[in-house]
Enzyme design. Sequence first.
Site, PDB file in Angstrom:
ATOM      1  N   SER A  16     -41.925   3.116  30.347  1.00 50.19           N
ATOM      2  CA  SER A  16     -41.994   3.991  31.523  1.00 50.19           C
ATOM      3  C   SER A  16     -40.825   3.679  32.453  1.00 50.19           C
ATOM      4  O   SER A  16     -40.213   2.601  32.380  1.00 50.19           O
ATOM      5  CB  SER A  16     -43.307   3.790  32.266  1.00 50.19           C
ATOM      6  N   LYS A  66     -50.043  -6.880  39.176  1.00 52.45           N
ATOM      7  CA  LYS A  66     -51.410  -6.455  39.494  1.00 52.45           C
ATOM      8  C   LYS A  66     -52.127  -5.870  38.278  1.00 52.45           C
ATOM      9  O   LYS A  66     -53.351  -5.759  38.273  1.00 52.45           O
ATOM     10  CB  LYS A  66     -51.405  -5.443  40.639  1.00 52.45           C
ATOM     11  N   ASP A  67     -51.372  -5.517  37.229  1.00 57.75           N
ATOM     12  CA  ASP A  67     -51.978  -4.966  36.007  1.00 57.75           C
ATOM     13  C   ASP A  67     -52.359  -6.046  35.000  1.00 57.75           C
ATOM     14  O   ASP A  67     -53.002  -5.751  33.991  1.00 57.75           O
ATOM     15  CB  ASP A  67     -51.004  -3.992  35.323  1.00 57.75           C
ATOM     16  N   LEU A  86     -59.892   2.880  42.314  1.00 60.07           N
ATOM     17  CA  LEU A  86     -61.198   2.698  42.954  1.00 60.07           C
ATOM     18  C   LEU A  86     -61.074   1.945  44.271  1.00 60.07           C
ATOM     19  O   LEU A  86     -61.793   2.220  45.230  1.00 60.07           O
ATOM     20  CB  LEU A  86     -62.137   1.934  42.018  1.00 60.07           C
ATOM     21  N   ARG A  87     -60.161   0.969  44.300  1.00 54.22           N
ATOM     22  CA  ARG A  87     -59.965   0.177  45.524  1.00 54.22           C
ATOM     23  C   ARG A  87     -59.468   1.071  46.659  1.00 54.22           C
ATOM     24  O   ARG A  87     -59.986   1.003  47.783  1.00 54.22           O
ATOM     25  CB  ARG A  87     -58.944  -0.932  45.250  1.00 54.22           C
ATOM     26  N   ARG A  88     -58.468   1.904  46.382  1.00 55.99           N
ATOM     27  CA  ARG A  88     -57.945   2.797  47.410  1.00 55.99           C
ATOM     28  C   ARG A  88     -59.002   3.823  47.829  1.00 55.99           C
ATOM     29  O   ARG A  88     -59.160   4.128  49.005  1.00 55.99           O
ATOM     30  CB  ARG A  88     -56.688   3.513  46.900  1.00 55.99           C
ATOM     31  N   ARG A 119     -54.075  10.711  38.006  1.00 52.70           N
ATOM     32  CA  ARG A 119     -53.540   9.814  36.982  1.00 52.70           C
ATOM     33  C   ARG A 119     -52.116  10.219  36.601  1.00 52.70           C
ATOM     34  O   ARG A 119     -51.638  11.296  36.941  1.00 52.70           O
ATOM     35  CB  ARG A 119     -54.419   9.863  35.719  1.00 52.70           C
ATOM     36  N   GLY A 120     -51.460   9.351  35.827  1.00 52.70           N
ATOM     37  CA  GLY A 120     -50.116   9.634  35.338  1.00 52.70           C
ATOM     38  C   GLY A 120     -49.089   8.703  35.941  1.00 52.70           C
ATOM     39  O   GLY A 120     -49.407   7.856  36.774  1.00 52.70           O
ATOM     40  N   ARG A 175     -47.420  12.166  39.260  1.00 55.25           N
ATOM     41  CA  ARG A 175     -48.400  12.189  40.341  1.00 55.25           C
ATOM     42  C   ARG A 175     -47.827  12.863  41.586  1.00 55.25           C
ATOM     43  O   ARG A 175     -48.525  13.608  42.284  1.00 55.25           O
ATOM     44  CB  ARG A 175     -48.865  10.765  40.664  1.00 55.25           C
ATOM     45  N   CYS A 203     -60.534  -3.771  37.043  1.00 56.39           N
ATOM     46  CA  CYS A 203     -60.198  -2.459  37.560  1.00 56.39           C
ATOM     47  C   CYS A 203     -61.445  -1.660  37.917  1.00 56.39           C
ATOM     48  O   CYS A 203     -61.363  -0.593  38.520  1.00 56.39           O
ATOM     49  CB  CYS A 203     -59.369  -1.692  36.539  1.00 56.39           C
TER      50      CYS A 203
END
Length: 526
Positions: free
Chosen positions: A12, A80-81, A126-128, A145-146, A151, A237
């Site tokens: 990516s 973070k991933d 979910l956190r946001r 998503r994306g 996005r 997650c």
Amino acid sequence: MSKIIRIGTRDSQLAMWQAKTVQSQLEHLGHKTVLVPVKSTGDLVLDKPLYELGITGIFTKTLDIAMLNGDIDIAVHSMKDVPTVLPKGIVQAAVLKRGNINDTLVFKKNEEFLSAKDAVIATGSLRRRAQWLNRYPTHTVVGLRGNVNSRLEKLETNENWNAAIFAGAGLGRLNITPENSINLHWMIPAPAQGAVMVVALEADEETRAVCAEINHEETQICTAIERKFLNRLEGGCTAPIGAICYINKEEEVNFKGILLSKDGTKKIEVTKVAPLGKHDDIAEFCADYIIGKGGRILIDELDRGDKVTNIYSTKKLTNDQLALFHEDVVAESNDAIKINPNRLSKSIVRNEIENVIITSKNSIDALLTNFSPVELQFKNIYCVGRKTKRLVEKRIGKVKHHEKYAKDLAEHMVEFMDGTEATYFCSNLRLDTIPDILTKNNIKVNEVEAYETKFDAEKVESDIDGVMFYSPSTVQSFLKQNKAKGIAFCIGETTATEARKYFEDVRVAKVPLVESVVELVNENYK
């Protein structure tokens, strides 16, 4: 180092930026490198199943396998991933200096929607989502998503959306931060957000030594605390968990963590500051604080997801009591009865009463609502249950005798009680057991309705395995709204007697305590 370091990366745009940054820093120090984009795991073969190696991360799995196969020397990830527990044989080799830690709100026209009752915000996190709904409960949050560019495009083309939330670091690194954007300083970021991690094989000491040259110590310390906090809460997650740590000019380590329900209605926060060098227990302290404030129950609720309730309690359970259930139990609890103390005349206690019967905490509360302990001059107090006995002796006075069950207490009083009269502080829905036995044995019972019991059960929609009952009135109340299905788990024999009128399978706790009823339920799932 003479060998060429093969840098594995996803293909990516953002992943390539991160890998090229690592490549630039290593080559600046004189090391030779080559980028190896890894796209799919389909043609990679391992001798061991993934679960044996602990490979779990959805964004890191491909690179983990490539490294274990020997196709790359290091892998570069958005930190973070990365799962908090790395696969066997793979270790953290370096962390780059952290970028923008904030979440960034990108909006279409202006910021007026922030003060509006209705607005639509897009995010796949979910956190946001949870933090936004906690702050703006009337807004609608939709999924997004994306990759970053797709996005942004979806936000631009969707007429119903007011804004979307992105990681500020990702927008900045790709140099595509829109003008219509603001950093959400109030929103606590994901643990290790804005940091880039480099991993290598544990056995490859030479490569690890090279990577250590580009490690940023302050970022390493802070992200380690955040990830340890996340790990101790056992959240991934699927749990809305945020954490941020930084070191100020006074060399103090500052930490703030948060756990929320998915809808944002529940929030538990923690902050802690410690001198640098004495910060080792920050993550553990803060995670344990969250757990102690109800975090374990909240995480268990999140883990259950869409699982259907299988046990219903006719008494509202505390967080500590809910935590005692077997992992297969999905419990719902509400008070099936409401208690209201009655107004009692002063004449009732004007003279010393020789024999008094108290069978519940509700009677104690009702008496102390009307009278002071000094006014309650009872010569002999008889109780049902050890818990009631302890409360009476703590709040009113010495107990003459107590029994586990009402029938046993009445029979004891018939044989050993002084006098031929007793005052029974009870409810409007009291059982006949004690009055019947005493009256048949020529003992006069003066009944005083100390409190009113009202039925207030809810209708249970789930097809449950069983119901937890704590008094005959909870049985009666539950059956006003529901049919008798499944197992009746009862706190004592008196409650069980009432339940047997309607339930085929009735089980009685060994000790008349809520925790004992929970254990009774758990035995059914072992």
